[in-house]
Design a protein around this motif. Structure first.
Motif, PDB file in Angstrom:
ATOM      1  N   PHE A 189     -11.414  -5.422   7.321  1.00 27.20           N
ATOM      2  CA  PHE A 189     -10.350  -4.906   6.468  1.00 27.20           C
ATOM      3  C   PHE A 189      -9.028  -5.637   6.700  1.00 27.20           C
ATOM      4  O   PHE A 189      -8.770  -6.177   7.774  1.00 27.20           O
ATOM      5  N   VAL A 190      -8.188  -5.603   5.682  1.00 24.04           N
ATOM      6  CA  VAL A 190      -6.886  -6.275   5.725  1.00 24.04           C
ATOM      7  C   VAL A 190      -5.856  -5.393   6.447  1.00 24.04           C
ATOM      8  O   VAL A 190      -5.750  -4.202   6.150  1.00 24.04           O
ATOM      9  N   PRO A 191      -5.069  -5.936   7.391  1.00 25.12           N
ATOM     10  CA  PRO A 191      -3.939  -5.187   7.951  1.00 25.12           C
ATOM     11  C   PRO A 191      -2.925  -4.892   6.845  1.00 25.12           C
ATOM     12  O   PRO A 191      -2.548  -5.789   6.089  1.00 25.12           O
ATOM     13  N   LEU A 192      -2.482  -3.624   6.762  1.00 24.75           N
ATOM     14  CA  LEU A 192      -1.708  -3.222   5.587  1.00 24.75           C
ATOM     15  C   LEU A 192      -0.253  -2.837   5.870  1.00 24.75           C
ATOM     16  O   LEU A 192       0.482  -2.529   4.923  1.00 24.75           O
ATOM     17  N   ASN A 193       0.181  -2.845   7.118  1.00 24.86           N
ATOM     18  CA  ASN A 193       1.521  -2.341   7.418  1.00 24.86           C
ATOM     19  C   ASN A 193       2.600  -2.951   6.534  1.00 24.86           C
ATOM     20  O   ASN A 193       3.383  -2.239   5.896  1.00 24.86           O
ATOM     21  N   ASP A 194       2.657  -4.286   6.485  1.00 28.11           N
ATOM     22  CA  ASP A 194       3.704  -4.957   5.697  1.00 28.11           C
ATOM     23  C   ASP A 194       3.505  -4.725   4.200  1.00 28.11           C
ATOM     24  O   ASP A 194       4.486  -4.546   3.457  1.00 28.11           O
ATOM     25  N   LEU A 195       2.250  -4.726   3.756  1.00 31.26           N
ATOM     26  CA  LEU A 195       1.975  -4.501   2.329  1.00 31.26           C
ATOM     27  C   LEU A 195       2.351  -3.083   1.906  1.00 31.26           C
ATOM     28  O   LEU A 195       2.875  -2.867   0.808  1.00 31.26           O
ATOM     29  N   ILE A 196       2.087  -2.105   2.774  1.00 29.59           N
ATOM     30  CA  ILE A 196       2.471  -0.721   2.470  1.00 29.59           C
ATOM     31  C   ILE A 196       3.987  -0.609   2.392  1.00 29.59           C
ATOM     32  O   ILE A 196       4.536   0.006   1.467  1.00 29.59           O
ATOM     33  N   ASP A 197       4.679  -1.199   3.361  1.00 28.56           N
ATOM     34  CA  ASP A 197       6.146  -1.139   3.371  1.00 28.56           C
ATOM     35  C   ASP A 197       6.737  -1.739   2.097  1.00 28.56           C
ATOM     36  O   ASP A 197       7.689  -1.182   1.522  1.00 28.56           O
ATOM     37  N   GLU A 198       6.160  -2.844   1.643  1.00 29.01           N
ATOM     38  CA  GLU A 198       6.744  -3.543   0.494  1.00 29.01           C
ATOM     39  C   GLU A 198       6.273  -3.012  -0.847  1.00 29.01           C
ATOM     40  O   GLU A 198       7.067  -2.882  -1.793  1.00 29.01           O
ATOM     41  N   PHE A 199       4.979  -2.670  -0.947  1.00 28.34           N
ATOM     42  CA  PHE A 199       4.419  -2.360  -2.259  1.00 28.34           C
ATOM     43  C   PHE A 199       3.946  -0.907  -2.426  1.00 28.34           C
ATOM     44  O   PHE A 199       3.557  -0.523  -3.529  1.00 28.34           O
TER      45      PHE A 199
END
Length: 480
Positions: A113-123
């Motif tokens: 699975f893809v790490p999502l911390n930065d993607l969640i914060d931004e999108f």
């Protein structure tokens, strides 16, 4: 010099993307402007009418997330895990999948699975706010979110659901209202046996069985913590006296005639069944059943790390556009129209709208996920189904606000160092659990001894040692 280099790279990337567009690249991988999101979901009954719902979703996405289409791949419980494991092992393209618990942790260890911390914060900032920081942290592994937890009941308690028509017919309503423990239920079962011999007092099977009433927080099966243990000492669940007593009771329930083998569940010719409960659970289940059900809570309600990982939408490493996928999940979690379209289908074809808040699914319409809302993101924006409490959302918020917090909340095990052993332990679990939890095993004590021995051979002690090591580091870092 660095700025010029960045400009050079940006220009090259733009030329590559433009070339792809001119060549007409597409398909599942999509292009810069067109991308199909492949979403894998598990359900009890696979719907046969997804194409019309997908067409409606695509029509809506054309406005909200241009160039994006959705393909939903529904699988039943029996084939879901195997299918996903094969796909992940083979590196097949998909974008979103439902995952939970040990399966989630194992696949993170396999880099699925893809790490999502930065993607969640931004999108997905609204989704982050809706779910809450504590619940997001509860699903992290080494501080990283590899999926987005569903916004639903954030804790659990165990109990029974029961047929309200039989309770009224047999005069059991007061006894049920006063029931506080598993033992309180047996006088009720005795009355059912005596007055309605055609009805099975209790439906008990592998997934809903007496051991679920043990207050245990699983870290990496069978290792975890007793919820009432303030010392936070990891133990092997199947080695506990509580587990032995539970599997012996399962067999005694069968011998005493409270449960039955080879029972056809769809007949609903049983009075009660075990269930993990939340506010409105019985009414939610009633939608897809022949009879109306009530519920009785028999344990305290806890928030554990298992609850935070109980229903997760993970983004696959093979996704061609994780950024777009997270944007879609943000829309799905915040847009009531899109959310309810995917859950209930098309108004007038798959459900009828009763009023602004209530819908009634159309039987045999070919599509619908009523009763499975917990798998689909933000349940707080779902329509209510006929029979559900108008205050369901308020009751759920109160339930979440008043949960007891497990002493282990915030500790998330990283199984990478023992992934071979945890996988072997799960295989042993699959070999023995259905037998011991189903009631048909004629010598559960002997079978339990074999179960424990095979778990030892699978490397459970190594898993216990690794959990203990990581827990001690976590305690030190968090002042526990």
């Amino acid at each position: 010099m660095k700025k010029n280099f960045k400009k050079l790279i940006s220009g090259a990337m733009a030329l590559v993307m433009a070339a792809g567009l001119m060549a007409g690249c597409g398909g599942n991988g999509g292009s810069a402007d067109n991308y199909q999101i492949d979403w894998y979901l598990v359900t009890g009954a696979v719907p046969g009418d997804t194409s019309e719902v997908e067409a409606k979703v695509d029509e809506y996405l054309a406005e909200k997330l241009p160039g994006t289409t959705l393909k939903m791949h529904y699988l039943d419980w029996g084939s879901y895990t195997q299918k996903l494991n094969v796909m992940m092992a083979g590196g097949e393209k998909f974008d979103i999948c439902y995952t939970a618990g040990d399966s989630y942790r194992q696949n993170v260890a396999k880099n699925a699975f893809v790490p999502l911390n930065d993607l969640i914060d931004e999108f997905a900032p609204k989704t982050k706010e809706i779910i809450g920081e504590d619940f997001l942290k509860g699903s992290q592994i080494n501080g990283v979110n590899y999926g987005i937890p569903a916004n639903k009941d954030k804790g659990h308690q165990q109990g029974v659901i029961y047929r309200k028509d039989l309770a009224k017919e047999l005069g059991l309503e007061e006894m049920l209202a006063n029931a506080k423990t598993l033992d309180d239920m047996y006088p009720i079962y005795d009355i059912v046996k005596e007055k309605r011999p055609d009805i099975i007092p209790l439906k008990e099977g592998a997934s809903q069985s007496t051991p679920m009433f043990i207050n245990f927080d699983t870290v990496a099966f069978p290792i975890g913590f007793m919820l009432d243990d303030e010392t936070l000492t990891p133990v092997n669940y199947i080695e506990t006296e509580e587990y032995k007593e539970a599997v012996l009771r399962v067999r005694q329930n069968r011998l005493d005639g409270y449960t039955k083998a080879d029972y056809k569940e769809s007949s609903e010719m049983h009075f009660a069944e075990f269930a993990g409960l939340k506010p409105g659970k019985a009414a939610e289940l009633t939608v897809n059943r022949q009879h109306e059900y009530g519920q009785i809570e028999l344990t305290d309600a806890y928030m554990t790390n298992s609850d935070a990982t109980g229903s997760i939408m993970a983004v696959s490493r093979t996704s061609g556009d994780p950024e777009r996928v997270v944007k879609f999940l943000e829309l799905f979690n915040t847009d009531p129209y899109l959310n309810n379209l995917i859950i209930y289908g098309i108004e007038g074809k798959h459900y009828n709208k009763i009023d602004e808040n209530y819908v009634e699914p159309i039987k045999d319409s070919g599509y619908g996920n009523a009763g499975m809302q917990w798998e689909f993101g933000n349940t707080f924006i779902n329509y209510l189904t006929k029979g559900e409490d108008v205050n369901k959302v308020k009751n759920m918020e109160e339930f979440n606000d008043n949960l007891k917090q497990a002493p282990s909340l915030g500790f998330v095990f990283d199984g990478a160092a023992v992934k071979t052993e945890t996988g072997a332990c799960l295989n042993v679990q699959a070999e023995f659990e259905n037998t011991l939890h189903g009631g048909s095993d004629k010598d559960p004590e002997k079978t339990l001894e074999e179960y424990r021995a095979k778990m030892k051979a699978a490397g459970v002690d190594k898993v216990l040692a690794e959990v203990t090591r990581q827990l001690n580091e976590w305690k030190k870092a968090n002042g526990k």
